[in-house]
Design a protein around this motif. Sequence first.
Motif, PDB file in Angstrom:
ATOM      1  N   LYS A  76     -10.246   0.250   9.686  1.00 51.63           N
ATOM      2  CA  LYS A  76      -9.101  -0.413   8.859  1.00 51.63           C
ATOM      3  C   LYS A  76      -8.068   0.665   8.595  1.00 51.63           C
ATOM      4  O   LYS A  76      -8.189   1.709   8.295  1.00 51.63           O
ATOM      5  N   LEU A  77      -6.912  -0.101   8.619  1.00 52.27           N
ATOM      6  CA  LEU A  77      -5.573   0.646   8.083  1.00 52.27           C
ATOM      7  C   LEU A  77      -5.103   0.112   6.890  1.00 52.27           C
ATOM      8  O   LEU A  77      -4.466  -1.253   7.200  1.00 52.27           O
ATOM      9  N   ASP A  78      -4.882   0.559   5.719  1.00 49.79           N
ATOM     10  CA  ASP A  78      -4.931  -0.016   4.374  1.00 49.79           C
ATOM     11  C   ASP A  78      -5.932  -1.249   4.700  1.00 49.79           C
ATOM     12  O   ASP A  78      -6.990  -1.099   4.675  1.00 49.79           O
ATOM     13  N   ASP A  79      -5.187  -2.491   4.535  1.00 49.94           N
ATOM     14  CA  ASP A  79      -6.247  -3.736   4.275  1.00 49.94           C
ATOM     15  C   ASP A  79      -6.115  -4.367   5.628  1.00 49.94           C
ATOM     16  O   ASP A  79      -6.610  -5.548   5.857  1.00 49.94           O
ATOM     17  N   ILE A  80      -5.754  -3.682   6.876  1.00 48.98           N
ATOM     18  CA  ILE A  80      -5.477  -4.407   8.135  1.00 48.98           C
ATOM     19  C   ILE A  80      -6.809  -4.043   8.868  1.00 48.98           C
ATOM     20  O   ILE A  80      -6.718  -2.895   9.249  1.00 48.98           O
TER      21      ILE A  80
ATOM     22  N   GLU B 275       1.570   6.892   1.147  1.00 48.76           N
ATOM     23  CA  GLU B 275       0.018   6.921   1.394  1.00 48.76           C
ATOM     24  C   GLU B 275      -0.074   5.897   2.753  1.00 48.76           C
ATOM     25  O   GLU B 275       0.191   4.748   2.530  1.00 48.76           O
ATOM     26  N   ILE B 276      -1.674   6.227   3.021  1.00 52.80           N
ATOM     27  CA  ILE B 276      -2.108   5.015   3.905  1.00 52.80           C
ATOM     28  C   ILE B 276      -3.556   5.376   3.728  1.00 52.80           C
ATOM     29  O   ILE B 276      -4.050   6.295   3.400  1.00 52.80           O
ATOM     30  N   VAL B 277      -4.437   3.968   3.497  1.00 56.33           N
ATOM     31  CA  VAL B 277      -5.771   4.331   3.516  1.00 56.33           C
ATOM     32  C   VAL B 277      -6.590   3.932   4.693  1.00 56.33           C
ATOM     33  O   VAL B 277      -6.317   3.029   5.344  1.00 56.33           O
ATOM     34  N   LEU B 278      -7.342   4.989   5.108  1.00 55.98           N
ATOM     35  CA  LEU B 278      -7.844   5.063   6.295  1.00 55.98           C
ATOM     36  C   LEU B 278      -9.633   4.712   6.014  1.00 55.98           C
ATOM     37  O   LEU B 278     -10.328   5.182   5.252  1.00 55.98           O
ATOM     38  N   THR B 279     -10.200   3.402   6.664  1.00 57.92           N
ATOM     39  CA  THR B 279     -11.385   3.123   6.595  1.00 57.92           C
ATOM     40  C   THR B 279     -12.184   3.599   7.655  1.00 57.92           C
ATOM     41  O   THR B 279     -11.813   3.120   8.876  1.00 57.92           O
ATOM     42  N   LEU B 280     -13.184   4.514   7.599  1.00 53.21           N
ATOM     43  CA  LEU B 280     -13.888   4.992   8.742  1.00 53.21           C
ATOM     44  C   LEU B 280     -15.344   4.882   8.871  1.00 53.21           C
ATOM     45  O   LEU B 280     -15.968   4.562   7.872  1.00 53.21           O
ATOM     46  N   VAL B 281     -15.794   5.053  10.046  1.00 51.23           N
ATOM     47  CA  VAL B 281     -17.131   4.944  10.377  1.00 51.23           C
ATOM     48  C   VAL B 281     -17.397   6.531  10.919  1.00 51.23           C
ATOM     49  O   VAL B 281     -16.863   6.605  12.002  1.00 51.23           O
ATOM     50  N   ARG B 282     -18.324   7.181  10.427  1.00 47.19           N
ATOM     51  CA  ARG B 282     -18.578   8.562  10.944  1.00 47.19           C
ATOM     52  C   ARG B 282     -20.324   8.448  11.400  1.00 47.19           C
ATOM     53  O   ARG B 282     -21.173   8.326  10.568  1.00 47.19           O
ATOM     54  N   GLU B 283     -20.805   9.040  12.520  1.00 48.11           N
ATOM     55  CA  GLU B 283     -22.018   9.376  12.881  1.00 48.11           C
ATOM     56  C   GLU B 283     -22.620  10.191  11.915  1.00 48.11           C
ATOM     57  O   GLU B 283     -22.112  11.240  11.475  1.00 48.11           O
ATOM     58  N   GLY B 284     -23.857   9.705  11.229  1.00 44.91           N
ATOM     59  CA  GLY B 284     -24.455  10.578  10.448  1.00 44.91           C
ATOM     60  C   GLY B 284     -24.428  10.222   8.956  1.00 44.91           C
ATOM     61  O   GLY B 284     -24.934  10.881   8.225  1.00 44.91           O
ATOM     62  N   THR B 285     -23.396   9.245   8.830  1.00 41.35           N
ATOM     63  CA  THR B 285     -23.114   9.036   7.583  1.00 41.35           C
ATOM     64  C   THR B 285     -23.396   7.435   7.422  1.00 41.35           C
ATOM     65  O   THR B 285     -23.443   6.681   8.113  1.00 41.35           O
ATOM     66  N   GLU B 286     -23.797   7.130   5.994  1.00 36.70           N
ATOM     67  CA  GLU B 286     -24.162   5.608   5.710  1.00 36.70           C
ATOM     68  C   GLU B 286     -23.236   4.843   5.474  1.00 36.70           C
ATOM     69  O   GLU B 286     -22.441   4.968   4.672  1.00 36.70           O
ATOM     70  N   GLY B 287     -22.698   3.893   6.342  1.00 39.18           N
ATOM     71  CA  GLY B 287     -21.717   2.714   5.944  1.00 39.18           C
ATOM     72  C   GLY B 287     -20.379   3.346   6.336  1.00 39.18           C
ATOM     73  O   GLY B 287     -20.146   4.653   6.181  1.00 39.18           O
ATOM     74  N   PRO B 288     -19.235   2.525   6.121  1.00 38.06           N
ATOM     75  CA  PRO B 288     -17.873   2.776   6.267  1.00 38.06           C
ATOM     76  C   PRO B 288     -17.552   3.642   4.820  1.00 38.06           C
ATOM     77  O   PRO B 288     -18.064   3.272   3.901  1.00 38.06           O
ATOM     78  N   PHE B 289     -16.485   4.377   5.141  1.00 38.50           N
ATOM     79  CA  PHE B 289     -15.872   5.286   3.838  1.00 38.50           C
ATOM     80  C   PHE B 289     -14.340   5.470   3.849  1.00 38.50           C
ATOM     81  O   PHE B 289     -13.874   5.280   5.164  1.00 38.50           O
ATOM     82  N   GLU B 290     -13.684   5.442   2.626  1.00 40.04           N
ATOM     83  CA  GLU B 290     -12.114   5.267   2.774  1.00 40.04           C
ATOM     84  C   GLU B 290     -11.772   6.690   2.704  1.00 40.04           C
ATOM     85  O   GLU B 290     -12.299   7.537   1.782  1.00 40.04           O
TER      86      GLU B 290
END
Length: 466
Positions: free
Chosen positions: A156-160, A181-196
């Motif tokens: 996600k990029l902000d709310d998109i 500012e911009i909010v990135l929602t990421l998924v990273r190997e080894g972490t639990e679930g998406p994070f911002e």
Amino acid sequence: MMPRCGSWLFACCTLFVTALPFSVNAESPISGETTSGVTTPGLTTEPPAPAKGALPLEDLRVFTQIYEQIRKNYVEEIDDKTLLEYAIRGMLDKLDPHSAYLDKSSFDDLQVHTTGEFGGIGIEVSMEDGVLTVVTPIDDTPAVKAGIEAGDKIIKLDDILVKGLSLEEAVDKMRGIKGTEIVLTLVREGTEGPFEIIIVRDTIKVRSIRHEIVEEHYGYIRVAQFQTRTGSDMINAVTTMQEEHDLHGLILDLRNNPGGVLQASVEIAGAFLDGKKVVYTEGRSPGMNEDFFADEGDLTQGLPLVVLINDGSASASEIVAGALQDHKRAVLLGTRSFGKGSVQTVQPITQDKAIKLTTALYYTPNGRSIQAQGIVPDIRVERVRVTAIKGRARVSEAELSGHINNSTGNEVSRKARNAEQEDTKLSLQNQDNQLYEALNLLKGLSIFKHAAKNTSEDTSSAASEQ
């Protein structure tokens, strides 16, 4: 390196702005009338051709009639602003492949490519199966400071949601004004679930120069494109390598370089040409007829130089290659270049729109036009994959029974020979055969130069002793 004439030109696109005057001849006769207004029976009259510089009124009348037909009768309603933009695009697109109408997005992209700067977060990304993936964060950028890592998936990029966006659309949304500012929602190997992660945009500078020592005493400079800072960046790179290493030669890699700022090409070629002419341009407007010269001095004091080119080397790349070849300052190796020998002028029309118009052709110092012909390398080497020929096992002297031992004890065993062959498979020759050949050629030039220098010094010494 500044040219002795001061226009800011791009080999692909330019900031040199020229006026494009048009005049209307108020006395031009209207088509269908004679000069007296009386038609002579039995005689077909043609309207005189418009005076030079006058607008063709009859052709303009045809244009307005077609324009009106489209407005009234096209199956879908199109507003006047859109129709007029289509007309402008059509005029420019039909001139040549490089003239174009630049809307806000195109104009912004042009400025990014030429200045090498944009407002953004500083990551290289790719789109794989609809997933936006971070290839690498760029050093000293907001992305690095925020903890972005290579391999992160951006969902996600902000709310998109990124899913459904093209790579260009995603990149466009990440760019923006410094300080926003911009909010990135990421998924990273080894972490639990998406994070911002919240990132504050900053000015990102794109590197157009990369340099390294490919082998002891031999430097390599890769020019990816020609931006406003490329000339000074290359000079800094060469200076750094000279200070840290005993350089015997340089490789300048211009392969797949699409061109860019003409000024930068003059500075790069001029760094090796000691005051000589680099390029000249000729166009219809007197302001486009200019000669560009190098500053005095050779940055490398005559070090052997090999330039790599291929069919992706265009425009400003060809200026550099052509100038160095004409003055016999470098050996060109690779394949024939692209062949773009035209200069474009960018003229802003509004604050965020412009036209890019071909206004001149450029020529090498010896008067060669590169347009649709390209630069032919001195040594033609295709890019290929090199593999070792597998054949029968060969026996060396060291493996013969009863062989005479090496008095120094430096015998080479079969195991060592096999190891050398394995090294070759992983060597520069296998990875990039053109660069490998350039390095071998550079070594030969360096050996010859040093041998000639030593011979000259020995001769001078012998003469002084006598």
